[in-house]
Design a protein around this motif. Sequence first.
Motif, mmCIF file in Angstrom:
data_model
loop_
_atom_site.group_PDB
_atom_site.id
_atom_site.type_symbol
_atom_site.label_atom_id
_atom_site.label_comp_id
_atom_site.label_asym_id
_atom_site.label_seq_id
_atom_site.Cartn_x
_atom_site.Cartn_y
_atom_site.Cartn_z
ATOM 1 N N ALA A 276 0.805 -1.228 0.000
ATOM 2 C CA ALA A 276 0.000 0.000 0.000
ATOM 3 C C ALA A 276 0.831 1.268 0.000
ATOM 4 O O ALA A 276 0.294 2.360 -0.245
ATOM 5 C CB ALA A 276 -0.927 -0.002 1.223
ATOM 6 N N GLY A 277 2.116 1.164 0.293
ATOM 7 C CA GLY A 277 2.971 2.340 0.365
ATOM 8 C C GLY A 277 3.367 2.656 1.799
ATOM 9 O O GLY A 277 2.502 2.739 2.682
ATOM 10 N N ALA A 278 4.664 2.825 2.036
ATOM 11 C CA ALA A 278 5.148 3.097 3.393
ATOM 12 C C ALA A 278 4.604 4.417 3.928
ATOM 13 O O ALA A 278 4.428 4.579 5.141
ATOM 14 C CB ALA A 278 6.675 3.112 3.403
ATOM 15 N N HIS A 279 4.324 5.376 3.040
ATOM 16 C CA HIS A 279 3.811 6.677 3.491
ATOM 17 C C HIS A 279 2.424 6.538 4.109
ATOM 18 O O HIS A 279 2.105 7.224 5.084
ATOM 19 C CB HIS A 279 3.782 7.672 2.327
ATOM 20 C CG HIS A 279 3.149 7.156 1.075
ATOM 21 N ND1 HIS A 279 3.668 6.097 0.355
ATOM 22 C CD2 HIS A 279 2.038 7.555 0.393
ATOM 23 C CE1 HIS A 279 2.910 5.877 -0.703
ATOM 24 N NE2 HIS A 279 1.910 6.734 -0.701
ATOM 25 N N HIS A 280 1.595 5.628 3.571
ATOM 26 C CA HIS A 280 0.272 5.405 4.169
ATOM 27 C C HIS A 280 0.386 4.713 5.526
ATOM 28 O O HIS A 280 -0.330 5.057 6.478
ATOM 29 C CB HIS A 280 -0.593 4.568 3.222
ATOM 30 C CG HIS A 280 -1.025 5.301 1.995
ATOM 31 N ND1 HIS A 280 -0.766 4.854 0.717
ATOM 32 C CD2 HIS A 280 -1.675 6.494 1.836
ATOM 33 C CE1 HIS A 280 -1.255 5.709 -0.162
ATOM 34 N NE2 HIS A 280 -1.808 6.713 0.493
ATOM 35 N N VAL A 281 1.285 3.727 5.619
ATOM 36 C CA VAL A 281 1.486 3.033 6.895
ATOM 37 C C VAL A 281 1.986 4.003 7.948
ATOM 38 O O VAL A 281 1.519 4.008 9.094
ATOM 39 C CB VAL A 281 2.467 1.857 6.720
ATOM 40 C CG1 VAL A 281 2.866 1.266 8.071
ATOM 41 C CG2 VAL A 281 1.851 0.777 5.834
ATOM 42 N N LEU A 282 2.942 4.861 7.579
ATOM 43 C CA LEU A 282 3.475 5.848 8.522
ATOM 44 C C LEU A 282 2.366 6.778 9.012
ATOM 45 O O LEU A 282 2.258 7.050 10.217
ATOM 46 C CB LEU A 282 4.586 6.650 7.839
ATOM 47 C CG LEU A 282 5.259 7.744 8.674
ATOM 48 C CD1 LEU A 282 5.936 7.162 9.897
ATOM 49 C CD2 LEU A 282 6.273 8.516 7.817
ATOM 50 N N PHE A 283 1.547 7.260 8.109
ATOM 51 C CA PHE A 283 0.477 8.201 8.466
ATOM 52 C C PHE A 283 -0.521 7.565 9.442
ATOM 53 O O PHE A 283 -0.817 8.135 10.502
ATOM 54 C CB PHE A 283 -0.248 8.659 7.198
ATOM 55 C CG PHE A 283 -1.434 9.541 7.465
ATOM 56 C CD1 PHE A 283 -1.260 10.881 7.757
ATOM 57 C CD2 PHE A 283 -2.720 9.027 7.429
ATOM 58 C CE1 PHE A 283 -2.361 11.700 8.013
ATOM 59 C CE2 PHE A 283 -3.821 9.834 7.675
ATOM 60 C CZ PHE A 283 -3.641 11.176 7.970
ATOM 61 N N PHE A 284 -1.029 6.377 9.108
ATOM 62 C CA PHE A 284 -2.074 5.776 9.941
ATOM 63 C C PHE A 284 -1.514 5.231 11.257
ATOM 64 O O PHE A 284 -2.220 5.240 12.280
ATOM 65 C CB PHE A 284 -2.808 4.682 9.158
ATOM 66 C CG PHE A 284 -3.739 5.226 8.112
ATOM 67 C CD1 PHE A 284 -4.914 5.861 8.486
ATOM 68 C CD2 PHE A 284 -3.432 5.146 6.753
ATOM 69 C CE1 PHE A 284 -5.785 6.387 7.534
ATOM 70 C CE2 PHE A 284 -4.295 5.672 5.798
ATOM 71 C CZ PHE A 284 -5.468 6.294 6.192
ATOM 72 N N CYS A 285 -0.258 4.782 11.259
ATOM 73 C CA CYS A 285 0.342 4.332 12.523
ATOM 74 C C CYS A 285 0.578 5.510 13.461
ATOM 75 O O CYS A 285 0.405 5.392 14.681
ATOM 76 C CB CYS A 285 1.643 3.585 12.254
ATOM 77 S SG CYS A 285 1.416 1.915 11.626
ATOM 78 N N LEU A 286 0.977 6.642 12.916
ATOM 79 C CA LEU A 286 1.109 7.854 13.739
ATOM 80 C C LEU A 286 -0.235 8.251 14.323
ATOM 81 O O LEU A 286 -0.344 8.587 15.508
ATOM 82 C CB LEU A 286 1.672 9.003 12.901
ATOM 83 C CG LEU A 286 3.185 9.077 12.739
ATOM 84 C CD1 LEU A 286 3.562 10.085 11.677
ATOM 85 C CD2 LEU A 286 3.851 9.423 14.066
ATOM 86 N N LEU A 287 -1.257 8.202 13.493
ATOM 87 C CA LEU A 287 -2.597 8.553 13.952
ATOM 88 C C LEU A 287 -3.055 7.597 15.059
ATOM 89 O O LEU A 287 -3.632 8.021 16.072
ATOM 90 C CB LEU A 287 -3.573 8.508 12.777
ATOM 91 C CG LEU A 287 -4.847 9.349 12.878
ATOM 92 C CD1 LEU A 287 -4.520 10.812 13.114
ATOM 93 C CD2 LEU A 287 -5.674 9.177 11.609
ATOM 94 N N GLY A 288 -2.767 6.300 14.871
ATOM 95 C CA GLY A 288 -3.119 5.314 15.894
ATOM 96 C C GLY A 288 -2.383 5.561 17.199
ATOM 97 O O GLY A 288 -2.960 5.435 18.293
ATOM 98 N N THR A 289 -1.106 5.928 17.107
ATOM 99 C CA THR A 289 -0.328 6.214 18.322
ATOM 100 C C THR A 289 -0.929 7.389 19.087
ATOM 101 O O THR A 289 -1.022 7.364 20.322
ATOM 102 C CB THR A 289 1.139 6.515 17.958
ATOM 103 O OG1 THR A 289 1.667 5.458 17.153
ATOM 104 C CG2 THR A 289 1.991 6.631 19.214
ATOM 105 N N VAL A 290 -1.348 8.427 18.366
ATOM 106 C CA VAL A 290 -1.983 9.585 19.011
ATOM 107 C C VAL A 290 -3.277 9.170 19.703
ATOM 108 O O VAL A 290 -3.532 9.527 20.865
ATOM 109 C CB VAL A 290 -2.273 10.686 17.963
ATOM 110 C CG1 VAL A 290 -3.110 11.804 18.583
ATOM 111 C CG2 VAL A 290 -0.980 11.247 17.407
ATOM 112 N N ILE A 291 -4.091 8.385 18.999
ATOM 113 C CA ILE A 291 -5.401 7.975 19.529
ATOM 114 C C ILE A 291 -5.245 7.182 20.822
ATOM 115 O O ILE A 291 -6.030 7.359 21.770
ATOM 116 C CB ILE A 291 -6.168 7.157 18.470
ATOM 117 C CG1 ILE A 291 -6.597 8.075 17.317
ATOM 118 C CG2 ILE A 291 -7.380 6.457 19.076
ATOM 119 C CD1 ILE A 291 -7.131 7.331 16.110
#
Length: 409
Positions: A276-291
């Motif tokens: 899916a692209g490392a940029h998408h994984v980075l974005f959603f994992c960061l969002l998950g960490t914040v949540i």
Amino acid sequence: MKGWKRNLYILVVCQFLVVSAMTMIIPFLPLYLQELGVTDPSEVSLWAGIIFAANFLTAFLFSPLWSRLADRYGRKMMILRSGFGMALIIGLTGFAQGPLSLLCLRLLNGVISGFIPASIGLVATNTPKEKAGYALGFLQAGAVSGGICGPLIGGIMAQAFGYRMIFFLTGLCIFIAALVVLLFVNEQFTPNPKEEKTNTWGEFKKITAIRPIFSLYVVVFLIQFAVMGVNPLISLFVEELVSGVNVALFAGLAISATGFANMLSSMQLGKLSDKAGAHHVLFFCLLGTVIFMIPQAFVQQLWQLIVLRFFVGLSLGGLLPAANALVRMHAPKGMESRTYGFSTSALYLGNMVGPTVGGAVVATVGIRGLFLISAFTLLLTVWIVKGKVMPASDKQFRYEQNERKIASS
């Protein structure tokens, strides 16, 4: 077995050995200082903080030098330099006679460190780009599993043989890992004969002129700053939640939950980033960490903290492998190690500054406030990834996918 897979499996085992060996030491530095004659509690805390940061300070300063040499002489050479050098320095640390000699040895250890970054560089540059996410995630799983096992092994060794023996055993483990790399890892490396001779600042400007590399460096720094600002102080929060009963045991559970989840998710998220692209994984994992970071400021029970730390660990498993995959994607040809070297310096800077600022925040607003500030820092990182990293990375990812389709057809 393909060469890149063989290297990957060997380096995963070696990373496990090195990280487990290094994490045998860190939890016992304050106790070792007491054995060296520092008895006042305030002095122990002061010296422990200085000695902990010293290693990251010199590693931050010297990382660009070693990465430049890696591009000239190969990443395997840098792994061996670091491995055999750290084995010697850490072994000598077992003979320290006082806090000053311990500080000097830790500074020297930071100078010659770099086993993990050089391993990442070798795997990233010798692995097909379409498999880089999987390989870097697998490599992180080996390092994280070492971080989980190391303190346990170190505690058993310290109880049985004393603190000095931990340093001798650590040096031996790192020596074995370096020897395994020497004998069994093969690197495909061709130096660039037409490379321009520039200084470190010139190389930094050349590399960061390529978008979004500078933004990735900022992202790596902010991730480590936020994560390392919290991690060393978890035990204080556990003590508050359990009212001083079995603090060491429960703090170990909370910390291990994060590490175990990180280990479980890193390889799977690495595979996902290849598709899916490392940029998408980075974005959603960061969002998950914040949540999952924000509710930690409001927990009232230990089990709530452990559950949230587990989910934070799942999200953390995708951050650094995805960031490293993106660095590999955008690195200029022939300067891959230097591109990783500056990224490693950003990581070391986050490791050094995070705990210092975290301690000051706790002293001012308390541990619960620290969770909120860390979450805000990671939210800022989400914004940087969304605005600066994703557009260029998405374009490059689609281009590489089309190139692979054309080549396969």
